[in-house]
Design an enzyme around this catalytic site. Structure first.
Site, PDB file in Angstrom:
ATOM      1  N   CYS A 201       0.819  -1.213   0.000  1.00  0.00           N
ATOM      2  CA  CYS A 201       0.000   0.000   0.000  1.00  0.00           C
ATOM      3  C   CYS A 201       0.852   1.261   0.000  1.00  0.00           C
ATOM      4  O   CYS A 201       0.355   2.339  -0.345  1.00  0.00           O
ATOM      5  CB  CYS A 201      -0.941  -0.001   1.200  1.00  0.00           C
TER       6      CYS A 201
ATOM      7  N   HIS B 179      19.174  -0.778   0.072  1.00  0.00           N
ATOM      8  CA  HIS B 179      17.778  -0.329   0.152  1.00  0.00           C
ATOM      9  C   HIS B 179      16.848  -1.499   0.443  1.00  0.00           C
ATOM     10  O   HIS B 179      15.961  -1.389   1.306  1.00  0.00           O
ATOM     11  CB  HIS B 179      17.366   0.359  -1.152  1.00  0.00           C
TER      12      HIS B 179
END
Length: 451
Positions: free
Chosen positions: A48, A97
């Site tokens: 989301c 990351h």
């Protein structure tokens, strides 16, 4: 070949854009099938709050430009519209990351637990689409391991609230009834976590409503809540003091007209909607109805301020773990340049040793099994001791990105690319003979193998 990342998240894109870009599980599968035409290996992480593509590519700049266009095409946007919201990383930055994401350091709510499962799911989906090879498979596994370590060894996920938990707190902050009625819409993981965070509190009445009644009943039974069928939505809105929405539907499910009708039956009782779904479940227009409050996922940051200090204190420990895991992965990644030559060098040394052992045993004549074993063990130990330091140094040079040069030098010095059956080149029969020798030389007199 280089690992690259193209993505957008809650820092670079509004909730409107994120809900437009969100992919269903089926959509992820379709996108992975399309992605294989652009990359050597690939993985798509869709949640989301982020959409990220990790890929192994040749020609980094051209590949990143191509992936920008791919992201835009996913939802019929122009590349120019998409680019301002994208970030790009390559090599070590892309590796770091993904590990930060898996550890919860890059989440809207620091340390939230769902992201680790979502990374695991993304890896599984890429594997199912046969789009992962050794590079991304090893990276994903290492990142998942790093995320597990971060949560087990630090307090990054303690004193925290997930998005679901934050939504539950926000709902309670805006109801004033002594014994509030909370309606949970949806029966997935987000809805379940929100409901569970409320279920242990005294004086709260919970109801579960879902389009699939059996799933609502299952969740209600787990929480000792009441169940409502989908056609009872208006009745549920009249009953509730707050509604937590997390249906996972691809479109709005609560519209202003039904809220207007329910408000007319509520005797001026206020109603709060906490919409933690992306795409959003609640139409924006409901906030214009008197007595109705509407919050969405972008409003949740204020809920977690009180716990931020606890989480942030764990960041240095988590970053130390990630640096360890990153080093392990990077050492493996670079060691691939020298692994083949190390294997060839060992084969060459074993071949030479085996020939010398055979000649020595022939000269000794009829020797017993014990003498044969002693000679074999001597040769085996010499091979290991002579190759240990060169092997360690080759791997060390690989970690410093010098592996290819040193591998080529070793290959040239020892003639490891020879095309005959002399030492360094093996036939199937010779390979079998070498394996037998290695096993025999590793076995001691008690029938056990050395560690």
């Amino acid at each position: 070949m280089t690992i690259v990342l193209v993505g957008l998240n809650h820092r670079t894109a509004s909730v409107e854009l994120r809900e437009k870009m969100a992919l269903t599980p089926y959509g992820v599968g379709v996108a992975l099938d399309q992605l294989r035409d652009h990359v050597q290996e690939g993985m798509i992480l869709s949640t989301c709050n982020r959409l990220e593509i990790y890929a192994l590519v040749e020609g980094v700049d051209a590949a990143l430009s191509e992936l920008d266009a791919f992201m835009a095409d996913l939802h019929d946007m122009s590349k120019d519209q998409m680019q301002p919201h994208l970030y790009h990383k390559r090599g070590q930055d892309a590796i770091r990351h993904l590990m930060r994401v898996a550890a919860g350091l890059d989440s809207m709510i620091l340390g939230e637990p769902q992201i680790l499962g979502q990374v695991t799911q993304a890896f599984g989906e890429a594997q199912a689409s046969s789009l992962t090879g050794p590079i991304l498979s090893n990276l994903a596994a290492r990142a998942i391991h790093a995320g597990k370590r971060a949560r087990a060894e630090t307090e990054i996920s303690r004193y925290t609230t997930s998005v679901s938990h934050a939504g539950a707190i926000l709902a309670l902050d805006h109801v004033h009834a002594e014994s509030p009625n909370i309606l949970i819409m949806g029966a997935g993981e987000m809805a379940r976590l929100a409901a569970k965070s409320l279920a242990h509190r005294d004086g709260i009445n919970l109801a579960c409503l879902n389009r699939t009644l059996s799933r609502a009943q299952s969740l209600a039974q787990e929480l000792d809540a009441i169940t409502m069928d989908w056609h009872q939505l208006e009745e549920g809105l009249v009953w509730a003091d707050a509604v937590i929405c997390a249906t996972g539907a691809p479109h709005t499910v609560i519209h202003a007209d039904i809220v207007q009708r329910s408000q007319a039956q509520r005797a001026d009782r206020p109603l709060a909607f906490v919409d933690i779904a992306v795409p959003r479940d609640v139409e924006v227009a409901v906030e214009d109805i008197p007595g109705v409050l509407r919050f969405d996922i972008d409003d949740l940051n204020s809920i977690v301020d009180s716990n931020t200090a606890h989480r942030e204190s764990a960041i240095p420990q988590v970053e130390a773990i990630l640096e360890e895991e990153n080093s392990i992965y990077y050492e493996w990644y670079h060691s691939r340049a020298v692994t083949p030559v190390i294997k060839d060098l060992r084969r060459w040394a074993v071949d030479v040793a085996q020939m010398e052992v055979d000649q020595a045993l022939n000269k000794l004549g009829d020797v017993d099994d014990h003498t044969t074993e002693v000679v074999n063990r001597l040769a085996h130990r010499l091979v290991n001791k002579l190759l240990h330091k060169p092997t360690v140094r080759l791997r060390g040079q690989a970690a410093e990105s010098n592996g290819h040069c040193y591998a080529q030098a070793v290959s040239d010095l020892f003639g490891l690319d020879a095309s005959s059956t002399q030492p360094g080149v093996q036939t199937d029969q010779h390979d079998h003979h070498v394996r037998e020798w290695v096993q025999a030389s590793a076995q001691n007199g008690n029938g056990h193998y050395e560690e």
